[in-house]
Design an enzyme around this catalytic site. Structure first.
Site, PDB file in Angstrom:
ATOM      1  CB  SER A   8       0.055  -0.415  37.248  1.00  0.00           C
ATOM      2  OG  SER A   8      -0.318  -1.714  37.670  1.00  0.00           O
ATOM      3  CG  HIS A  31       2.317  -1.851  33.852  1.00  0.00           C
ATOM      4  ND1 HIS A  31       3.501  -2.161  33.202  1.00  0.00           N
ATOM      5  CD2 HIS A  31       2.339  -2.559  35.011  1.00  0.00           C
ATOM      6  CE1 HIS A  31       4.208  -2.999  33.939  1.00  0.00           C
ATOM      7  NE2 HIS A  31       3.522  -3.275  35.044  1.00  0.00           N
ATOM      8  CG  ASP A  33       1.244  -5.294  37.134  1.00  0.00           C
ATOM      9  OD1 ASP A  33       2.398  -5.413  36.689  1.00  0.00           O
ATOM     10  OD2 ASP A  33       0.799  -4.240  37.624  1.00  0.00           O
ATOM     11  CG  MET A  35       0.872 -10.676  39.409  1.00  0.00           C
ATOM     12  SD  MET A  35       0.797  -9.941  41.052  1.00  0.00           S
ATOM     13  CE  MET A  35       1.106  -8.213  40.663  1.00  0.00           C
ATOM     14  CG  HIS A  64       5.284  -6.631  34.696  1.00  0.00           C
ATOM     15  ND1 HIS A  64       5.372  -5.960  35.896  1.00  0.00           N
ATOM     16  CD2 HIS A  64       6.309  -7.528  34.713  1.00  0.00           C
ATOM     17  CE1 HIS A  64       6.372  -6.417  36.611  1.00  0.00           C
ATOM     18  NE2 HIS A  64       6.961  -7.386  35.924  1.00  0.00           N
ATOM     19  CG  MET A  66       5.454  -9.933  37.761  1.00  0.00           C
ATOM     20  SD  MET A  66       4.666  -8.702  38.796  1.00  0.00           S
ATOM     21  CE  MET A  66       3.389  -8.149  37.667  1.00  0.00           C
ATOM     22  CG  MET A 135      10.529  -5.738  38.892  1.00  0.00           C
ATOM     23  SD  MET A 135       8.956  -5.030  38.359  1.00  0.00           S
ATOM     24  CE  MET A 135       8.081  -4.860  39.925  1.00  0.00           C
ATOM     25  CG  ASP A 173       6.138  -2.039  37.707  1.00  0.00           C
ATOM     26  OD1 ASP A 173       5.371  -1.380  38.425  1.00  0.00           O
ATOM     27  OD2 ASP A 173       5.853  -3.162  37.236  1.00  0.00           O
TER      28      ASP A 173
HETATM   29  C1  DX5 Z   1       3.996  -4.891  41.219  1.00  0.00           C
HETATM   30  C2  DX5 Z   1       3.510  -4.532  39.840  1.00  0.00           C
HETATM   31  C3  DX5 Z   1       3.327  -3.086  39.628  1.00  0.00           C
HETATM   32  C4  DX5 Z   1       2.313  -2.443  40.535  1.00  0.00           C
HETATM   33  C5  DX5 Z   1       2.872  -1.100  40.879  1.00  0.00           C
HETATM   34  O1  DX5 Z   1       4.491  -6.172  41.233  1.00  0.00           O
HETATM   35  O2  DX5 Z   1       4.414  -5.003  38.855  1.00  0.00           O
HETATM   36  O3  DX5 Z   1       3.040  -2.791  38.271  1.00  0.00           O
HETATM   37  O4  DX5 Z   1       1.055  -2.266  39.974  1.00  0.00           O
HETATM   38  O5  DX5 Z   1       2.032  -0.486  41.803  1.00  0.00           O
HETATM   39  P1  DX5 Z   1       2.481   0.829  42.563  1.00  0.00           P
HETATM   40  O6  DX5 Z   1       2.714   1.880  41.531  1.00  0.00           O
HETATM   41  O7  DX5 Z   1       1.302   1.123  43.449  1.00  0.00           O
HETATM   42  O8  DX5 Z   1       3.721   0.505  43.341  1.00  0.00           O
HETATM   43 ZN    ZN Z   2       4.123  -4.278  36.810  1.00  0.00          ZN
END
Ligand code: DX5
Ligand code: ZN
Length: 228
Positions: A8, A31, A33, A35, A64, A66, A135, A173
């Site tokens: 990620s 990956h 993220d 947000m 991903h 969010m 999650m 994740d």
């Molecule tokens: C959190 C993200 C993850 C995050 C995971 O909301 O969706 O993808 O990057 O990070 P780690 O592996 O450090 O928990």
């Molecule tokens: Zn994620």
């Protein structure tokens, strides 16, 4: 399905994303993220950065989302070059229509569940999806502690996938690391997102190899797993 490791970039240096992609050579997917500070209390990146990143690396992008209103935004991430787009079940107004649209545009369609969202109401939707993301932390931030209480949901989801004979990938994740990856794999996950456990080390590519080896060992002999 072979084990897949998806670093990620949330834990990477956002000013050097092309180099950070290069640093995890051998990873299956990157990956990404996304947000929006509405669905989760954090703000990261959007379509233009995904567009640039997809040109800067050969590793396919696993986006991903969010975000609220994924019905409106997810197709744009496919157009930006994402190979897989994950929307949240809690945010999608019409998950079946959205999954079909993502697939029709040429990407893999995936749906994510927050820790408090059960899998059971979505059993009939699973054939519409290429991947389901469970999650294992509350979404929003990297570096959080893995929620062991999610293991039964991973197990139940793997049972559903087997019972229906689906080719559905099962992604985890949040808090996935050398300490937790084996538990996830034994419970039935086959796609592992890791942020801090990869980019928080001196050798991210070695961390990917080592997580893969651990997950492969843990699933050796499992009916859903096969050699890489
Ligand atoms: C959190 C993200 C993850 C995050 C995971 O909301 O969706 O993808 O990057 O990070 P780690 O592996 O450090 O928990
Ligand atoms: Zn994620």
């Amino acid at each position: 399905m072979a084990v897949q490791i998806n670093p990620s970039i949330l834990s990477a240096d956002f000013a050097r994303l092309a180099d950070e992609a290069q640093a995890v050579k051998g990873a299956d997917w990157l990956h990404v993220d996304v947000m929006d500070n509405h669905f989760v209390p954090n703000l990261t990146l959007g379509v233009p950065i995904v567009e640039s990143l997809s040109r800067a690396t050969d590793i396919p992008l696993d986006c991903h989302l969010m975000i609220e209103d994924p019905d409106r935004w997810a197709p744009q991430f496919v157009e930006a070059g994402a190979g897989s787009v994950t929307f949240h079940a809690e945010a999608a107004a019409a998950p079946v229509r959205l999954a079909r649209e993502i697939r029709a545009k040429g990407a893999r369609a995936s749906m994510a569940l927050k820790p408090a969202t059960p899998i059971e109401p979505f059993e009939d939707l699973l054939p519409e999806l290429d991947m389901l993301l469970i999650m294992t932390v509350e979404p929003g931030f990297g570096g959080q502690a893995f929620l062991d209480i999610m293991l039964p949901k991973i197990r139940r989801t793997r049972e559903l996938i087997s019972r229906h004979g689906l080719e559905l990938w099962l992604q985890v994740d949040g808090g996935v690391s050398a300490e937790t990856v084996e538990r996830c794999a034994e419970a039935g996950a086959d796609v592992f997102v890791a942020g801090s456990a990869v980019y928080g080390t001196d050798d991210p590519a070695a961390a990917v190899r080592s997580l893969r080896a651990q997950a492969e060992r843990a699933t050796a002999g499992a009916p859903w797993a096969c050699a890489h």
